[in-house]
Design an enzyme around this catalytic site. Structure first.
Site, short mmCIF file in Angstrom:
data_model
loop_
_atom_site.label_atom_id
_atom_site.label_comp_id
_atom_site.label_asym_id
_atom_site.label_seq_id
_atom_site.Cartn_x
_atom_site.Cartn_y
_atom_site.Cartn_z
N TYR A 104 -27.23 -5.13 36.24
CA TYR A 104 -27.06 -6.58 36.18
C TYR A 104 -25.75 -7.04 36.83
O TYR A 104 -25.76 -7.86 37.76
CB TYR A 104 -27.12 -7.06 34.73
CG TYR A 104 -27.18 -8.57 34.60
CD1 TYR A 104 -28.37 -9.23 34.81
CD2 TYR A 104 -26.05 -9.31 34.31
CE1 TYR A 104 -28.44 -10.62 34.72
CE2 TYR A 104 -26.10 -10.69 34.21
CZ TYR A 104 -27.30 -11.34 34.41
OH TYR A 104 -27.36 -12.71 34.33
N SER A 151 -23.43 -14.79 37.98
CA SER A 151 -23.03 -14.63 36.59
C SER A 151 -21.56 -14.24 36.52
O SER A 151 -21.02 -13.60 37.44
CB SER A 151 -23.87 -13.53 35.91
OG SER A 151 -23.37 -13.22 34.62
#
Length: 268
Positions: free
Chosen positions: A156, A142
């Site tokens: 995350y 990501s």
């Protein structure tokens, strides 16, 4: 032991929706046999029915939050005589809010799915790839792993940064053995991810130019791993954000990202 001519399957985790399903469709368009893995069997069966005219599809319903799942997957594919020469580590989920807003079981499952299972599946399937002199490992990371930290979704960005570094290091180790390893780093992507973590209303306020479709991300990722690129950031806007995060002074990059973090991070 598989030979260089043995047909190879692409095993895709988290294949029931979003980027995982899009990667499955991209490989099916290229005629690549598929092993589709996710928790939701009915979605996998529907995807397999959709793609079976383009490529053979094997469905295995499995929950990667269970520490026993990676070994079970490996043993099941081996028992079926399937040579997995492409591994797509895509499964994941988000945990919104502050670190202490979720119980430890939630965090433990998160780490198992996004880190431990990735490392173990890679360790299980890589030896046969190297022995055959060919293989592809595509890790869905990501943009969050390349920009300054923000409050909320605490693990995350940290796990995605780990995944990027893991991919880059592994690519250095494997590239002379015929195996390409790539981290694809999407920014905002049209999937159900933000619906599941309750952030849809907030992220919908972000500029449309930041968004890509899951099909666009899938094609860019598959093209990158086939070309042997260790990392790819998807979309022009996301590349600009990644570059600014790298070259601006850390305090300034952090301030800029932090000023907009509430648009895409739940820190409550």
């Amino acid at each position: 032991m598989p030979s260089p001519t043995t047909p190879g399957y692409a095993l895709i985790t988290g294949a029931s929706s979003g980027i995982g399903a899009a990667i499955a469709r991209e490989y099916a368009r290229r005629g690549k046999p598929l092993v589709l893995v996710a928790r939701r069997a009915e979605r996998l069966e529907a995807l397999a029915a959709e793609l079976s005219a383009q490529a053979p599809c094997v469905v295995i319903a499995a929950d990667l939050a269970d520490p026993a799942t990676p070994q079970r997957l490996f043993e099941e594919t081996r028992a079926r005589g399937l040579f997995v020469d492409t591994l797509v580590n895509n499964a994941g989920f988000g945990t919104p809010g502050r670190y202490l807003s979720a119980d430890w079981k939630t965090h433990a499952d998160f780490l198992q799915v996004l880190m431990t299972s990735v490392a173990q599946l890679t360790h299980l399937y890589l030896p046969a790839m190297e022995a055959a002199g060919r293989g592809r490992i595509l890790n869905v990371a990501s943009l969050a792993g390349l920009v300054p930290a923000t409050a909320g979704h605490t693990l995350y960005g940290a796990t995605k940064l780990w995944l990027i570094r893991f991919s880059e290091t592994l690519n250095q180790e494997c590239r002379t053995r015929g195996v390409h390893v790539t981290a694809v780093c999407p920014g905002m992507t049209y999937t159900e991810f933000h619906d599941v973590n309750g952030m849809r209303d907030k992220v919908n306020k972000l500029p449309k130019g930041l968004w890509l479709t899951s099909d666009q991300v899938a094609k860019l990722g598959v093209d990158a791993v086939e070309a042997g690129k260790p990392r790819i950031v998807t979309g022009k806007a996301n590349n600009v954000i990644a570059a600014l995060s790298k070259y601006l002074p850390n305090w300034l990059a952090s301030a800029l990202i932090g000023s907009r973090s509430k648009d895409f991070r739940d820190a409550d």
